[in-house]
Design an enzyme around this catalytic site. Structure first.
Site, PDB file in Angstrom:
ATOM      1  N   ASP A  56       0.866  -1.049  -0.010  1.00  0.00           N
ATOM      2  CA  ASP A  56       0.014  -0.157  -0.100  1.00  0.00           C
ATOM      3  C   ASP A  56       0.838   1.057   0.051  1.00  0.00           C
ATOM      4  OD1 ASP A  56      -1.984  -1.869   0.490  1.00  0.00           O
ATOM      5  OD2 ASP A  56      -2.981  -0.552   1.939  1.00  0.00           O
ATOM      6  N   LYS A 118      -7.379   3.095  -3.046  1.00  0.00           N
ATOM      7  CA  LYS A 118      -7.656   2.967  -1.564  1.00  0.00           C
ATOM      8  C   LYS A 118      -7.933   4.688  -1.429  1.00  0.00           C
ATOM      9  CE  LYS A 118      -5.574   1.708   2.858  1.00  0.00           C
ATOM     10  NZ  LYS A 118      -4.230   1.173   3.463  1.00  0.00           N
ATOM     11  N   LYS A 147     -10.503   0.069  -2.075  1.00  0.00           N
ATOM     12  CA  LYS A 147     -10.318  -0.290  -0.681  1.00  0.00           C
ATOM     13  C   LYS A 147     -10.937   1.001   0.048  1.00  0.00           C
ATOM     14  CE  LYS A 147      -7.474  -1.818   2.608  1.00  0.00           C
ATOM     15  NZ  LYS A 147      -5.948  -2.303   3.234  1.00  0.00           N
TER      16      LYS A 147
END
Length: 182
Positions: A56, A118, A147
């Site tokens: 991430d 995300k 996400k």
């Protein structure tokens, strides 16, 4: 799906999670995202070498806001390349962006081959919003993951994010959310 941790703890997490089926996710460029692309790529390679299964990375929000899309593109391309086929997620920090900037960030991430976009690191408020999740899903389509992360504390909030289009949730209240299903 995974436990997101700081890179310094990757070896310990790999050891502790061995055989559980839970993946180790490295949280990279936290929490400002302002490192040059080559530093971010080094951080990804280091995380991979230490055993991270997923990555991430917070994109350079300032570069995006300044219209320096070449920098954002370069860092996301570096993430995808250095990940060597592992799952990649680009964190937008949506609370700092206009809708137009969110759309542009999603488009760049998709063009570069990232697996997910995300919403948030969770360090800035409000974190994930239904509006942002819907906008991101609409922009990336069904072929890319979304996400929702940041500010999801209850079962109801989790279900709302899934209904809005999130494939995954990033939560620190996982036990409370699961307990809400009982």
């Amino acid at each position: 799906a995974s436990v997101a941790i700081n890179p310094i703890n990757i070896p310990l997490a790999v050891k502790m999670l061995k055989g559980t089926g839970v993946k180790v996710c490295a949280a990279l460029a936290f929490y400002l995202g302002v490192y040059p692309p080559e530093i971010k790529e080094f951080e990804v390679r280091d995380a991979v070498k230490k055993g991270a299964d997923e990555l991430d990375m917070l994109m350079n929000v300032g570069a995006l806001k300044e219209g320096r899309y070449d920098i954002v593109r370069e860092e996301i391309e570096g993430l995808v390349k250095a990940a060597e086929g592992r799952i990649t997620k680009v964190i937008l920090e949506t609370c700092l962006l206009t809708d137009e900037e969110k759309i542009k960030a999603c488009e760049i991430a998709k063009e570069c081959g990232a697996d997910f976009v995300k919403t948030s690191t969770g360090f800035k408020k409000p974190g994930a919003t239904v509006h942002d999740v819907r906008l991101m899903r609409k922009t990336v389509g069904e072929d890319m993951g979304v996400k929702a992360a940041g500010g999801i504390h209850t079962t109801e909030e989790a279900l709302t994010m899934i209904e809005a289009g999130a494939d995954r949730l990033g939560v620190s209240a996982g036990v409370a959310i699961i307990e809400g299903f009982k």
